[in-house]
Motif scaffolding. Sequence first.
Motif, short mmCIF file in Angstrom:
data_model
loop_
_atom_site.label_atom_id
_atom_site.label_comp_id
_atom_site.label_asym_id
_atom_site.label_seq_id
_atom_site.Cartn_x
_atom_site.Cartn_y
_atom_site.Cartn_z
N GLY A 1 0.82 -1.21 0.00
CA GLY A 1 0.00 0.00 0.00
C GLY A 1 0.85 1.26 0.00
O GLY A 1 0.53 2.24 -0.69
N ALA A 2 1.96 1.23 0.75
CA ALA A 2 2.87 2.37 0.73
C ALA A 2 3.50 2.53 -0.65
O ALA A 2 3.69 3.65 -1.13
CB ALA A 2 3.95 2.19 1.80
N GLY A 3 3.82 1.40 -1.30
CA GLY A 3 4.36 1.47 -2.65
C GLY A 3 3.38 2.05 -3.64
O GLY A 3 3.74 2.85 -4.51
N ARG A 4 2.11 1.68 -3.51
CA ARG A 4 1.08 2.24 -4.40
C ARG A 4 0.92 3.74 -4.15
O ARG A 4 0.73 4.52 -5.08
CB ARG A 4 -0.25 1.52 -4.19
CG ARG A 4 -0.26 0.07 -4.62
CD ARG A 4 -1.65 -0.51 -4.55
NE ARG A 4 -1.60 -1.95 -4.75
CZ ARG A 4 -1.51 -2.84 -3.77
NH1 ARG A 4 -1.51 -2.42 -2.51
NH2 ARG A 4 -1.43 -4.13 -4.03
N PRO B 1 -4.41 1.31 -8.71
CA PRO B 1 -5.60 0.93 -7.95
C PRO B 1 -5.32 -0.27 -7.05
O PRO B 1 -4.45 -1.09 -7.31
CB PRO B 1 -6.62 0.57 -9.05
CG PRO B 1 -6.10 1.19 -10.30
CD PRO B 1 -4.61 1.20 -10.16
N VAL B 2 -6.09 -0.34 -5.97
CA VAL B 2 -5.97 -1.46 -5.05
C VAL B 2 -6.60 -2.69 -5.69
O VAL B 2 -7.77 -2.65 -6.10
CB VAL B 2 -6.66 -1.14 -3.71
CG1 VAL B 2 -6.58 -2.33 -2.76
CG2 VAL B 2 -6.01 0.08 -3.07
N PRO B 3 -5.87 -3.82 -5.80
CA PRO B 3 -6.38 -4.95 -6.57
C PRO B 3 -7.03 -6.05 -5.75
O PRO B 3 -7.47 -7.05 -6.30
CB PRO B 3 -5.10 -5.49 -7.23
CG PRO B 3 -4.05 -5.26 -6.20
CD PRO B 3 -4.45 -4.01 -5.45
N GLY C 1 -0.52 -3.47 -9.48
CA GLY C 1 -1.81 -3.06 -10.04
C GLY C 1 -2.73 -4.26 -10.24
O GLY C 1 -2.30 -5.42 -10.22
N PRO C 2 -4.00 -4.00 -10.43
CA PRO C 2 -4.96 -5.10 -10.64
C PRO C 2 -4.78 -5.76 -12.00
O PRO C 2 -4.46 -5.09 -12.99
CB PRO C 2 -6.32 -4.41 -10.53
CG PRO C 2 -6.06 -2.99 -10.90
CD PRO C 2 -4.66 -2.68 -10.45
N THR C 3 -4.98 -7.05 -12.04
CA THR C 3 -4.99 -7.77 -13.31
C THR C 3 -6.34 -7.57 -14.00
O THR C 3 -7.28 -7.02 -13.42
CB THR C 3 -4.74 -9.26 -13.09
OG1 THR C 3 -5.80 -9.79 -12.27
CG2 THR C 3 -3.40 -9.50 -12.39
#
Length: 442
Positions: free
Chosen positions: A67-70, A82-84, A216-218
């Motif tokens: 989350g910190a990386g995002r 986006p959170v996947p 990222g989300p697939t």
Amino acid sequence: MSAPQSRAAEALRTALRAFGRLAVLTLLIPAGALLAVLYLLSFLLWGCLGMVPLFPLATRVVRAAAGAGRWAAGHWSQVPVPVPYTPRPALERTLHGWFWTGHDYHKNRRFAGFALKLRWLWNDPATWRDAAWVLVDPPVGGGLAAGPVLLVGYGLYGLAQPVLADPGPGDGLGYGLLPLPGLFGPLLGLLLVSGGLALAGPALHLHGRWTRSLLGPTERSRLAQRVEQLTEIRLDATEAQAAELRRIERDLHDGAQARLVAVSLKLGAVVPLIDRDPGKAKQVVTDAQENVTQALQELRDLVRGIHPPVLAERGLAEGIRALALDVPLKVEVRAELPGRAEAPVESAVYFAVSEALTNAVKHGDARHATVELGHAAGLLRAEVADDGRGGADPAGGSGLRGIQRRLAVFDGTLTLTSPPGGPTRLIMELPCVLSSPRTSSC
């Protein structure tokens, strides 16, 4: 300062800002490597010693790091990620008291909840993408971040050569590995510093893209999230429609219908009074006429609450200007709309702005508000700002949540800024295409 100098100064500030962020990412490389070792150790302890609780704990820590990386990719590299993660399933209990874990049934609630959480984490593809990121990011992402930092550091060492003791060939580190006579060392150092700063921005953006490629989300998770979002939107739209129908029924029953019933009774009483007491009959007819007038006004208000005639006839901008006249505060409306949106979109924005102004009066104690309407890049944008006391929170009331539900039906978004003490700003954006003024229904 001339325009070229101003642009050069801004470019230098941007490069230094990017370099500072890369320096922070470089300093975090040891922490990332340590986290990777601990994560591998948790798997070994789980597999060899059966310490099952270590897996959810380690996954939780890794998700926090991811989350910190995002966040860094979105705010520093300008690459939103986006959170996947798939939503955590709810623990269901059967009529016989057993709990379903997604695989089998358990009587104990705590054990069933842990088994359900373990199964959710294990089956979520994002868990393993996070694991791959933890293991691979220190050498790859760290290398992307450290490259410009090392160039600048090595270049600064070269610039400092005139004030440092001259190392002999092969002595020490740094430029001793590449001895350069005279001013060639500082000159090379200046080139390295300039190159490192020039590469800082692209390297930071590339670091963000690298983060998005793993965190990222697939396509599968995006589809799953979209299906869930559409399901929630459908439920919200259904509930909103049902609530609106109940409101209309209640207003008709308690307002216009009751008055029309009273009119019918009064007119029925007029017939025997016409010959016996004409004066009283006249009074009854006058009262009935007043009731009819009030019923008509209530019907007009009801129609305005469903879809205001001015909105249908003259468009969103004029509809909001008419709305501003009825609000008990000073409202300034600025609109630049080259055409008209579809009627449902206009209605959603109109009532969202109406709710925002109502909240400003009711909860914000505002005295002045501004409404700005515009359209750019395929987005219809409406901004409502007021000078109230601020502190608005979607979790604290149904008004803002209602605006979010209205906009979500059209894939719209609501951005709220409302610090304590004010001011409050609501930015609503909906994807739509405006019709040409010549072909507009108005």
